[in-house]
Motif scaffolding. Structure first.
Motif, PDB file in Angstrom:
ATOM      1  N   MET A   1       0.853  -1.194   0.000  1.00  0.00           N
ATOM      2  CA  MET A   1       0.000   0.000   0.000  1.00  0.00           C
ATOM      3  C   MET A   1       0.891   1.247   0.000  1.00  0.00           C
ATOM      4  SD  MET A   1      -2.683   1.193   2.906  1.00  0.00           S
ATOM      5  CE  MET A   1      -3.421   2.805   2.875  1.00  0.00           C
ATOM      6  N   LEU A   2       0.579   2.177  -0.869  1.00  0.00           N
ATOM      7  CA  LEU A   2       1.355   3.418  -0.992  1.00  0.00           C
ATOM      8  C   LEU A   2       0.424   4.588  -0.758  1.00  0.00           C
ATOM      9  CD1 LEU A   2       3.687   2.903  -4.023  1.00  0.00           C
ATOM     10  CD2 LEU A   2       4.332   4.083  -1.956  1.00  0.00           C
ATOM     11  N   THR A   3       0.745   5.443   0.239  1.00  0.00           N
ATOM     12  CA  THR A   3      -0.066   6.647   0.454  1.00  0.00           C
ATOM     13  C   THR A   3       0.858   7.807   0.723  1.00  0.00           C
ATOM     14  OG1 THR A   3      -0.254   6.190   2.820  1.00  0.00           O
ATOM     15  CG2 THR A   3      -2.007   5.326   1.401  1.00  0.00           C
ATOM     16  N   ALA A   4       0.417   9.026   0.281  1.00  0.00           N
ATOM     17  CA  ALA A   4       1.161  10.257   0.566  1.00  0.00           C
ATOM     18  C   ALA A   4       0.231  11.192   1.299  1.00  0.00           C
ATOM     19  CB  ALA A   4       1.644  10.909  -0.727  1.00  0.00           C
ATOM     20  N   THR A   5       0.702  11.779   2.390  1.00  0.00           N
ATOM     21  CA  THR A   5      -0.126  12.701   3.153  1.00  0.00           C
ATOM     22  C   THR A   5       0.641  13.974   3.389  1.00  0.00           C
ATOM     23  OG1 THR A   5       0.679  11.876   5.251  1.00  0.00           O
ATOM     24  CG2 THR A   5      -1.239  10.779   4.323  1.00  0.00           C
ATOM     25  N   GLY A   6      -0.060  15.028   3.896  1.00  0.00           N
ATOM     26  CA  GLY A   6       0.624  16.275   4.215  1.00  0.00           C
ATOM     27  C   GLY A   6       0.263  17.369   3.236  1.00  0.00           C
ATOM     28  N   ASN A   7       0.980  18.501   3.349  1.00  0.00           N
ATOM     29  CA  ASN A   7       0.702  19.676   2.545  1.00  0.00           C
ATOM     30  C   ASN A   7       1.646  19.768   1.361  1.00  0.00           C
ATOM     31  OD1 ASN A   7      -1.350  20.475   4.359  1.00  0.00           O
ATOM     32  ND2 ASN A   7       0.234  21.230   5.767  1.00  0.00           N
ATOM     33  N   ASP A   8       1.879  20.980   0.885  1.00  0.00           N
ATOM     34  CA  ASP A   8       2.759  21.245  -0.257  1.00  0.00           C
ATOM     35  C   ASP A   8       4.158  20.721   0.042  1.00  0.00           C
ATOM     36  OD1 ASP A   8       4.271  22.210  -2.293  1.00  0.00           O
ATOM     37  OD2 ASP A   8       3.553  24.284  -2.150  1.00  0.00           O
ATOM     38  N   PRO A   9       4.706  19.818  -0.779  1.00  0.00           N
ATOM     39  CA  PRO A   9       6.025  19.230  -0.499  1.00  0.00           C
ATOM     40  C   PRO A   9       7.140  20.255  -0.535  1.00  0.00           C
ATOM     41  CG  PRO A   9       5.239  18.632  -2.691  1.00  0.00           C
ATOM     42  CD  PRO A   9       4.107  19.279  -1.985  1.00  0.00           C
ATOM     43  N   VAL A  14       9.821  15.881   3.269  1.00  0.00           N
ATOM     44  CA  VAL A  14       9.043  14.682   2.945  1.00  0.00           C
ATOM     45  C   VAL A  14       9.812  13.469   3.454  1.00  0.00           C
ATOM     46  CG1 VAL A  14       8.024  13.281   1.125  1.00  0.00           C
ATOM     47  CG2 VAL A  14       8.044  15.782   0.922  1.00  0.00           C
ATOM     48  N   ILE A  15       9.179  12.636   4.250  1.00  0.00           N
ATOM     49  CA  ILE A  15       9.819  11.447   4.820  1.00  0.00           C
ATOM     50  C   ILE A  15       9.080  10.207   4.323  1.00  0.00           C
ATOM     51  CG2 ILE A  15      10.400  10.226   6.939  1.00  0.00           C
ATOM     52  CD1 ILE A  15      10.637  12.888   8.338  1.00  0.00           C
ATOM     53  N   LEU A  16       9.829   9.250   3.807  1.00  0.00           N
ATOM     54  CA  LEU A  16       9.278   7.975   3.334  1.00  0.00           C
ATOM     55  C   LEU A  16       9.431   6.941   4.459  1.00  0.00           C
ATOM     56  CD1 LEU A  16       8.259   5.920   1.264  1.00  0.00           C
ATOM     57  CD2 LEU A  16      10.597   5.792   0.347  1.00  0.00           C
ATOM     58  N   VAL A  17       8.296   6.381   4.910  1.00  0.00           N
ATOM     59  CA  VAL A  17       8.286   5.360   5.961  1.00  0.00           C
ATOM     60  C   VAL A  17       7.998   4.015   5.315  1.00  0.00           C
ATOM     61  CG1 VAL A  17       7.181   4.563   8.078  1.00  0.00           C
ATOM     62  CG2 VAL A  17       7.541   7.022   7.702  1.00  0.00           C
ATOM     63  N   ALA A  18       8.957   3.079   5.408  1.00  0.00           N
ATOM     64  CA  ALA A  18       8.791   1.745   4.827  1.00  0.00           C
ATOM     65  C   ALA A  18       8.800   0.718   5.965  1.00  0.00           C
ATOM     66  CB  ALA A  18       9.910   1.465   3.817  1.00  0.00           C
ATOM     67  N   ASP A  19       7.641   0.107   6.207  1.00  0.00           N
ATOM     68  CA  ASP A  19       7.507  -0.876   7.302  1.00  0.00           C
ATOM     69  C   ASP A  19       6.323  -1.774   6.971  1.00  0.00           C
ATOM     70  OD1 ASP A  19       6.999  -2.158   9.890  1.00  0.00           O
ATOM     71  OD2 ASP A  19       8.399  -0.645  10.677  1.00  0.00           O
ATOM     72  N   ASP A  20       6.489  -3.078   7.184  1.00  0.00           N
ATOM     73  CA  ASP A  20       5.394  -3.997   6.861  1.00  0.00           C
ATOM     74  C   ASP A  20       4.298  -3.978   7.921  1.00  0.00           C
ATOM     75  OD1 ASP A  20       7.131  -5.131   8.719  1.00  0.00           O
ATOM     76  OD2 ASP A  20       6.530  -7.176   8.145  1.00  0.00           O
ATOM     77  N   VAL A  39       4.479  12.771   4.980  1.00  0.00           N
ATOM     78  CA  VAL A  39       4.777  11.350   5.116  1.00  0.00           C
ATOM     79  C   VAL A  39       4.287  10.582   3.892  1.00  0.00           C
ATOM     80  CG1 VAL A  39       4.437   9.277   6.518  1.00  0.00           C
ATOM     81  CG2 VAL A  39       4.632  11.529   7.616  1.00  0.00           C
ATOM     82  N   ILE A  40       5.155   9.688   3.404  1.00  0.00           N
ATOM     83  CA  ILE A  40       4.795   8.729   2.354  1.00  0.00           C
ATOM     84  C   ILE A  40       4.997   7.335   2.956  1.00  0.00           C
ATOM     85  CG2 ILE A  40       5.327   7.903   0.034  1.00  0.00           C
ATOM     86  CD1 ILE A  40       6.589  10.669  -0.454  1.00  0.00           C
ATOM     87  N   GLU A  41       4.047   6.417   2.736  1.00  0.00           N
ATOM     88  CA  GLU A  41       4.120   5.082   3.331  1.00  0.00           C
ATOM     89  C   GLU A  41       4.372   4.033   2.249  1.00  0.00           C
ATOM     90  OE1 GLU A  41       0.799   4.119   5.787  1.00  0.00           O
ATOM     91  OE2 GLU A  41       0.521   6.200   6.459  1.00  0.00           O
ATOM     92  N   GLN A  53      11.452   6.686  -6.045  1.00  0.00           N
ATOM     93  CA  GLN A  53      11.624   7.219  -7.399  1.00  0.00           C
ATOM     94  C   GLN A  53      10.513   8.190  -7.770  1.00  0.00           C
ATOM     95  OE1 GLN A  53      12.198   3.198  -9.236  1.00  0.00           O
ATOM     96  NE2 GLN A  53      13.914   4.200 -10.247  1.00  0.00           N
ATOM     97  N   GLN A  54       9.306   7.948  -7.244  1.00  0.00           N
ATOM     98  CA  GLN A  54       8.175   8.804  -7.603  1.00  0.00           C
ATOM     99  C   GLN A  54       8.186  10.123  -6.834  1.00  0.00           C
ATOM    100  OE1 GLN A  54       4.340   6.973  -7.074  1.00  0.00           O
ATOM    101  NE2 GLN A  54       3.217   8.827  -7.627  1.00  0.00           N
ATOM    102  N   TYR A  55       8.481  10.076  -5.521  1.00  0.00           N
ATOM    103  CA  TYR A  55       8.319  11.272  -4.685  1.00  0.00           C
ATOM    104  C   TYR A  55       9.627  11.970  -4.326  1.00  0.00           C
ATOM    105  CZ  TYR A  55       3.567   9.508  -4.055  1.00  0.00           C
ATOM    106  OH  TYR A  55       2.294   9.073  -4.274  1.00  0.00           O
ATOM    107  N   GLN A  56      10.774  11.302  -4.488  1.00  0.00           N
ATOM    108  CA  GLN A  56      12.075  11.900  -4.144  1.00  0.00           C
ATOM    109  C   GLN A  56      12.057  12.521  -2.739  1.00  0.00           C
ATOM    110  OE1 GLN A  56      15.040  11.903  -6.155  1.00  0.00           O
ATOM    111  NE2 GLN A  56      13.805  10.338  -7.144  1.00  0.00           N
ATOM    112  N   PRO A  57      11.861  11.709  -1.717  1.00  0.00           N
ATOM    113  CA  PRO A  57      11.739  12.241  -0.350  1.00  0.00           C
ATOM    114  C   PRO A  57      13.065  12.801   0.168  1.00  0.00           C
ATOM    115  CG  PRO A  57      11.911   9.866  -0.285  1.00  0.00           C
ATOM    116  CD  PRO A  57      11.815  10.222  -1.732  1.00  0.00           C
TER     117      PRO A  57
END
Length: 531
Positions: A1-9, A14-20, A39-41, A53-57
């Motif tokens: 599952m991929l989600t992006a939250t928050g305001n204008d980057p 922008v922090i990418l959180v990768a956890d199962d 936050v991007i998950e 690659q998509q969000y360049q956190p």
């Protein structure tokens, strides 16, 4: 599952959180958003790579143990996105910080995290203050490193594009650093030059001076110097360089080298030489004037004085004709035998020679006219003339050759202005005054030409926005060969206004000049309509 939250980057990191573990992701997202982060998950390693690659956190929080692709392998793959070839050899230059989150606390797991490319790690269960502090620290370090890279790129761009040569010489007198401008100036590549003695490039006649300057730095007698030194290019040509040099930082009392800039002043040196020759010629003219004065005082009769002056002027004329013949001969030789230049360059040379011929011929004519005037031999042929028509023709011809930097404003009375005038003298006088307005306004500006009629007199006024005439010079403007004190860099003989004054006097008119330095000059010529 991929989600992006928050305001204008662009407004928050922008922090990418990768956890199962979904609970961990939700907890981290709420915690980080509360701190103002976006936050991007991602729920596994593969989706983490895709999200990166998509969000360049700005940062990655990476769980070590995940299905599909674990955190160690994912971190290794992330390095292929964030490192340049130069960065791969230096762990401190990583582009995006990766903070590994692991429940493993054994030394092997920790070593594996760092070997995979992680900047730091935290263990589960998470201690919130520690996690936030490390996130802030790693983001600050990342931003500082990016700013440093931008500064380095800007500095490199400046060094590579500046026209002057930036140099560094080591304590042994060898070139240690040279900016790319060196190759353009001297012809040698940087590879050919770096590591070689700097004295090898110095002109033999200036080597001793350069050695003395170098020794003065080594001995501590001087901390720097500025001198003009000749250097020899790869093709053997001589270039004058102005050297601004200073001792490099001294470490533990030991001299570490010399640094500074090299500025090419060859054209300036040659221009100074030409100016010196010009002064010599002007001095020679003044000496001839003095000789003429002494002869005038020695002669008792006016006729003898006139004949002597005519002889002197004739002699000067012949001296001018010799270089004219040389210029014309050189032009023909260049056309016939010079095969090294392109046709365009040859044509430019021909045009320059032709202009020189025209210029010297005009100087010769001016000298002859002055001689005729002082000997009473100038011919005055007034005819019935419509001055407005003459001015219209003159302005049209003058404006067709006018530099676009200048604006010519013309005000000519609509009513006919007819009187007795010498057409050639009037045309030459007005043309010379217009040319002077352009000549002594080297930066351009507005030139105003006005023609009016008042009672039985016609008035012509020419105004410019040029360099102006110092008050100390204004009383001598109509003397032959006299030039103002502020026009040493502008060519001329000082005969033009003297000739115009002679023409105006023959018409029974008056010429008046009003001028202010830096503001401009206004010349007013008043002529009687019927002489």
């Amino acid at each position: 599952m991929l989600t992006a939250t928050g305001n204008d980057p662009q407004k928050s990191p922008v922090i990418l959180v990768a956890d199962d573990d979904r609970f961990t992701r939700v907890m981290l997202r709420q915690l980080l958003e509360k701190e103002g982060y976006q936050v991007i998950e991602a729920e596994n390693g593969e989706k983490c790579l895709a999200a990166y690659q998509q969000y360049q956190p700005d940062m990655v929080l990476l769980d070590a143990l995940m299905p599909v692709m674990d955190g160690f392998i994912c971190c290794q793959n992330l390095q292929t996105f964030t490192q340049t070839p130069e960065q791969k050899s230096d762990r401190a230059l990583l582009g995006i910080p990766v903070l590994m989150i692991t429940g493993l606390e054994d030394q092997k797991s920790i070593d594996s995290a760092f070997a995979a490319g992680a900047i730091d790690y935290v263990t589960k269960p998470l201690h919130v203050p520690v996690l936030l502090q490390r996130i802030r620290r790693l983001l600050a370090a990342s931003w500082a490193e990016k700013a440093l890279r931008r500064s380095e790129q800007q500095y490199r761009s400046v060094v590579e594009n500046v026209k002057e040569v930036i140099f560094q010489i080591d304590p042994n007198g060898n070139w240690e650093f040279l900016s790319p401008a060196w190759t353009k100036l001297m012809g040698f590549t940087l590879e050919e030059t770096l590591g070689t003695p700097f004295l090898e490039c110095v002109h033999p006649d200036d080597c001793q001076l350069q050695k003395e300057l170098w020794q003065s730095i080594l001995t501590g007698a001087n901390v720097g110097f500025q001198r003009e030194i000749r250097y020899v290019t790869k093709t053997g040509a001589t270039r004058w360089l102005e050297i601004h040099a200073h001792a490099s930082q001294v470490t533990n009392g030991k001299f570490t080298g010399l640094s500074g800039i090299l500025h090419d002043i060859t054209e300036r040196i040659y221009a100074a030489a030409l100016e010196k020759e010009k002064i010599r010629l002007e001095t020679e003219i003044i000496e001839r004037q003095r000789s003429e004065t002494m002869i005038r005082q020695a002669l008792e009769k006016e006729k003898e004085l006139g004949e002597l002056k005519s002889h002197i002027i004739t002699t000067i004329s012949h001296e001018f004709r010799t270089p004219l013949t040389t210029i014309q001969s050189s032009s023909e030789l260049l056309k016939l035998y010079d095969k090294k230049l392109t046709e365009d360059k040859k044509l430019k040379h021909f045009q320059k020679i032709g202009l020189c011929v025209e210029h010297i011929t005009q100087l010769l004519n001016d000298v002859i006219l002055i001689g005729q005037s002082e000997a009473g031999q100038m011919k005055f042929n007034p005819i019935s003339l419509e001055v407005a028509d003459l001015c219209h023709d003159l302005i049209e011809e003058f404006q067709s050759n006018l530099d676009p930097r200048y604006t010519l404003k013309v005000f000519i009375a609509e009513s006919p202005i007819k009187g007795l005038f010498d057409e050639a003298m009037l045309r030459k006088s007005l043309n010379h005054l217009l040319s002077n307005a352009v000549k002594y306004s080297p930066k351009g500006g507005t030139i105003t030409f006005q023609l009016g009629c008042h009672s039985d007199k016609v008035t012509v006024q020419i105004q410019d926005e040029g360099i102006g005439i110092p008050s100390i010079d204004q009383s001598r403007l109509f003397e032959s060969f006299y030039r103002g004190s502020n026009i040493s860099t502008i060519g001329g003989t000082g005969l033009g206004l003297a000739i115009v004054k002679k023409y105006v006097d023959l018409h029974g008119g008056q010429i008046q000049i009003e001028s202010e330095v830096g503001i401009g000059t206004t010349v007013t010529v008043t002529l009687p309509i019927n002489q």
